[in-house]
Motif scaffolding. Structure first.
Motif, PDB file in Angstrom:
ATOM      1  N   ILE A 112       0.874  -1.172   0.000  1.00  0.00           N
ATOM      2  CA  ILE A 112       0.000   0.000   0.000  1.00  0.00           C
ATOM      3  C   ILE A 112       0.910   1.220   0.000  1.00  0.00           C
ATOM      4  N   TRP A 117       2.204  -4.495   3.866  1.00  0.00           N
ATOM      5  CA  TRP A 117       1.282  -4.801   4.968  1.00  0.00           C
ATOM      6  C   TRP A 117       0.911  -6.274   4.919  1.00  0.00           C
ATOM      7  N   ALA A 119      -1.936  -8.939   5.081  1.00  0.00           N
ATOM      8  CA  ALA A 119      -3.286  -8.737   4.566  1.00  0.00           C
ATOM      9  C   ALA A 119      -4.081 -10.021   4.629  1.00  0.00           C
ATOM     10  N   VAL A 134      -8.177  -1.493  -0.376  1.00  0.00           N
ATOM     11  CA  VAL A 134      -8.214  -1.696   1.072  1.00  0.00           C
ATOM     12  C   VAL A 134      -9.627  -1.417   1.557  1.00  0.00           C
ATOM     13  N   ILE A 137      -8.939  -1.779   7.946  1.00  0.00           N
ATOM     14  CA  ILE A 137      -7.686  -2.077   8.637  1.00  0.00           C
ATOM     15  C   ILE A 137      -8.072  -2.707   9.965  1.00  0.00           C
ATOM     16  N   ALA A 142      -4.304  -5.406   6.742  1.00  0.00           N
ATOM     17  CA  ALA A 142      -5.210  -4.771   5.792  1.00  0.00           C
ATOM     18  C   ALA A 142      -6.191  -5.820   5.276  1.00  0.00           C
ATOM     19  N   VAL A 144      -8.489  -6.646   2.330  1.00  0.00           N
ATOM     20  CA  VAL A 144      -8.555  -6.161   0.950  1.00  0.00           C
ATOM     21  C   VAL A 144      -9.578  -6.943   0.143  1.00  0.00           C
TER      22      VAL A 144
END
Length: 154
Positions: A112, A117, A119, A134, A137, A142, A144
Motif C-alpha cells: 500500500i 502490509w 493482509a 483496502v 484495517i 489490511a 482487501v
C-alpha cells in the motif's frame, strides 16, 4: 489522612477525574472522558454541600447521560469529513494496493503506497500482482478486496 479524604470528597473526585483523563489520553475512546465529566459534576455537587451519597448519584447520572447522548454526537463529528481529513490508518481505507504474496482469508502481503502490509482477503484468494482495494484495517492487517474494472481504468 482517610479522615481528611472523608471530609473532602472534592479531592477524591478531582483524583478520579485526573485518572479518567489520563486513561482517555491513552485509549482515545471518548468513554473515560464522559466518566470524567461525571466526576466534575460530582465535585460541583460537593462544593454545593451535597452529601456523599448524592454526589455518587450525581456522578452516575451525569456519566450515563454523557455516555448515552454526548459520546455518540462527539464520535459522529470525529468520523465525518472528507477523506483528506482522515488520519493514520483510516486514511488507507479505499486506497489501491498490489498483492505481493497471494492473499487468502488468513494471510498474505500487499503493498500500500510504499509500505508492505500483512493482509487478508474479504472474499476468495487473490493472486500475486493483482490490484486490490483496502476495505478495512484490522490492527496491523489490511483487509482487501479485488479492485473492480472501473477502479483499474481511472
Amino acid at each position: 489522612m482517610f479522615e481528611w479524604l472523608g471530609e473532602n470528597w472534592w479531592a477524591l473526585w478531582l483524583s478520579a477525574f485526573l485518572a479518567f483523563a489520563v486513561i482517555e489520553m491513552i485509549t482515545l475512546d471518548l468513554f473515560f472522558i464522559m466518566l470524567g465529566g461525571g466526576t466534575l459534576a460530582a465535585m460541583v455537587a460537593d462544593f454545593a454541600g451535597a452529601d456523599p451519597w448524592l454526589q455518587i448519584v450525581v456522578f452516575c447520572v451525569v456519566s450515563l447521560l454523557m455516555i448515552a447522548f454526548v459520546r455518540p454526537v462527539a464520535l459522529s463529528h470525529l468520523k465525518k469529513g472528507p477523506s483528506e481529513q482522515r488520519t493514520n490508518v483510516d486514511r488507507l481505507i479505499g486506497e489501491q494496493a498490489v498483492v505481493m504474496e497471494p492473499v487468502s482469508s488468513n494471510s498474505g502481503l500487499v503493498k500500500i503506497g510504499g509500505d508492505i502490509w500483512s493482509a487478508r482477503s474479504a472474499a476468495g484468494v487473490l493472486p500475486a500482482g493483482q490490484k486490490v482495494v483496502v476495505a478495512a484495517i484490522d490492527g496491523a492487517t489490511a483487509v482487501v478486496s479485488a479492485a473492480s474494472e472501473a477502479d483499474g481504468k481511472s
